[in-house]
Scaffold this motif. Structure first.
Motif, PDB file in Angstrom:
ATOM      1  N   GLY A   5       0.808  -1.202   0.000  1.00 38.57           N
ATOM      2  CA  GLY A   5       0.000   0.000   0.000  1.00 38.57           C
ATOM      3  C   GLY A   5       0.847   1.261   0.000  1.00 38.57           C
ATOM      4  N   SER A  40      -3.183   6.403  -1.225  1.00 40.37           N
ATOM      5  CA  SER A  40      -2.750   5.094  -0.734  1.00 40.37           C
ATOM      6  C   SER A  40      -3.800   4.471   0.175  1.00 40.37           C
ATOM      7  N   GLN A  64      -5.833   1.116  -1.090  1.00 37.87           N
ATOM      8  CA  GLN A  64      -5.589  -0.114  -0.340  1.00 37.87           C
ATOM      9  C   GLN A  64      -6.790  -0.537   0.495  1.00 37.87           C
TER      10      GLN A  64
END
Length: 315
Positions: A7, A245, A249
């Motif tokens: 991630g 991110s 993720q």
């Protein structure tokens, strides 16, 4: 632990590409990091295909170590590149003007939770679909249908290669016509084509199975290819790394992580139709999130540093 590491890596890799790129090539440059995922699956599949002649005892005693030790070489290459990378011009400018903040994740949670949820929804369908294509369908082909595993591995390698090639192509198209229209096409096709998976597999023809996998993997590319730049454009520079991110993720964790286990459970309790419906729903959620966005065909040409989420209709 691998998921957390991936991630942090994925968001930064996309930003390094797109923030170094000219404004009308951000989608293409941001897509190379995303294309690394199916490229890695291609390499891993080929390695396991090479080991498939081993007996089960030999594979469990020493064969499984070969791909893991070989992957260390890829890690070393990646580390070598990362240690020599410079910050992107946009981040360097923000840092020089004092526009960065110490805890961007806090600002993301407080002020950009809508973008995070939309980002998670956008990535949900692509992650669920690609995980199931590469893992669960192998189980179905080899265990449920009792057909040679090697046939499926070869087809998977070809399919993931098609996805690897398709992601930059569709990302480049999104630079010309806009992220939204390309991603709508990818999400819509993925949702509908899901219902062709099991009827084709049950014909038990290796060639038809290979064609189906290539089309299915390539069909995810219009959604996954432009996604990196599209997600990054939702956030301003000071929180872009953290926001993109976390959002991406989150979708990968909810969609990709439990997908093989959920699909197996659905197969055992409700049959193949319930699995197809499950994948359809995740792709439909991605389609809905993309439809929420109001970006026009050339809005992204202005660059994410100045336009951010306003272009997407979220602010």
């Amino acid at each position: 632990m691998q998921g957390v590491s991936a991630g942090g890596e994925m968001g930064g890799a996309v930003l390094i590409g797109m923030e170094h790129a000219p404004k009308r090539r951000r989608g293409l440059m941001g897509s190379w990091a995303a294309a690394g995922a199916p490229a890695g699956v291609t390499l891993a599949t080929l390695v396991f295909l090479a080991l498939s002649p081993l007996s089960p005892d030999a594979f469990l005693s020493w064969g499984w170590r070969v791909p893991f030790f070989a992957s260390a070489l890829v890690v070393c290459i990646g580390l070598f590149i990362r240690l020599r990378l410079a910050e992107s011009p946009e981040f360097a400018e923000a840092e020089a003007t004092g526009a960065t903040i110490r805890l961007p994740i806090v600002e993301v949670v407080r002020g950009y939770w809508r973008e995070v949820l939309v980002t998670a929804g956008m990535s949900l369908g692509a992650n669920t679909t690609s995980y199931l294509l590469a893992t669960f369908l192998l189980y179905y082909w080899a265990v449920e249908l009792g057909l040679p595993r090697g046939q499926f591995l070869i087809a998977t390698a070809v399919g993931t290669f098609a996805m690897t090639a398709g992601e930059p192509l569709f990302a480049a198209l999104s630079d010309r016509v806009g992220r939204r229209v390309v991603m709508i096409g990818g999400a819509g096709f993925t949702a509908l084509f899901t219902f062709a998976w099991f009827p084709v597999l049950e014909i038990r023809g290796p060639l038809l199975m290979a064609i189906m996998l290539v089309v299915a993997f390539a069909g995810v590319a219009p959604l996954a290819g432009p996604m990196g730049a599209g997600i990054a454009e939702l956030f301003p520079t000071r929180v872009r790394y953290s926001g993109s991110s976390v959002g991406y993720q989150l979708g990968a964790t909810i969609g990709g992580g439990p997908a093989p286990v959920l699909a197996t459970s659905l197969l055992l309790t409700g049959g193949t139709t319930t699995v197809a419906v499950y994948v359809f729903v995740t792709a439909a959620i991605s389609l809905g999130c993309v439809l929420m966005l109001q970006q026009t065909s050339h809005d992204n040409a202005a660059g994410p540093a100045t336009t951010a989420a306003a272009e997407w209709g979220l602010r």
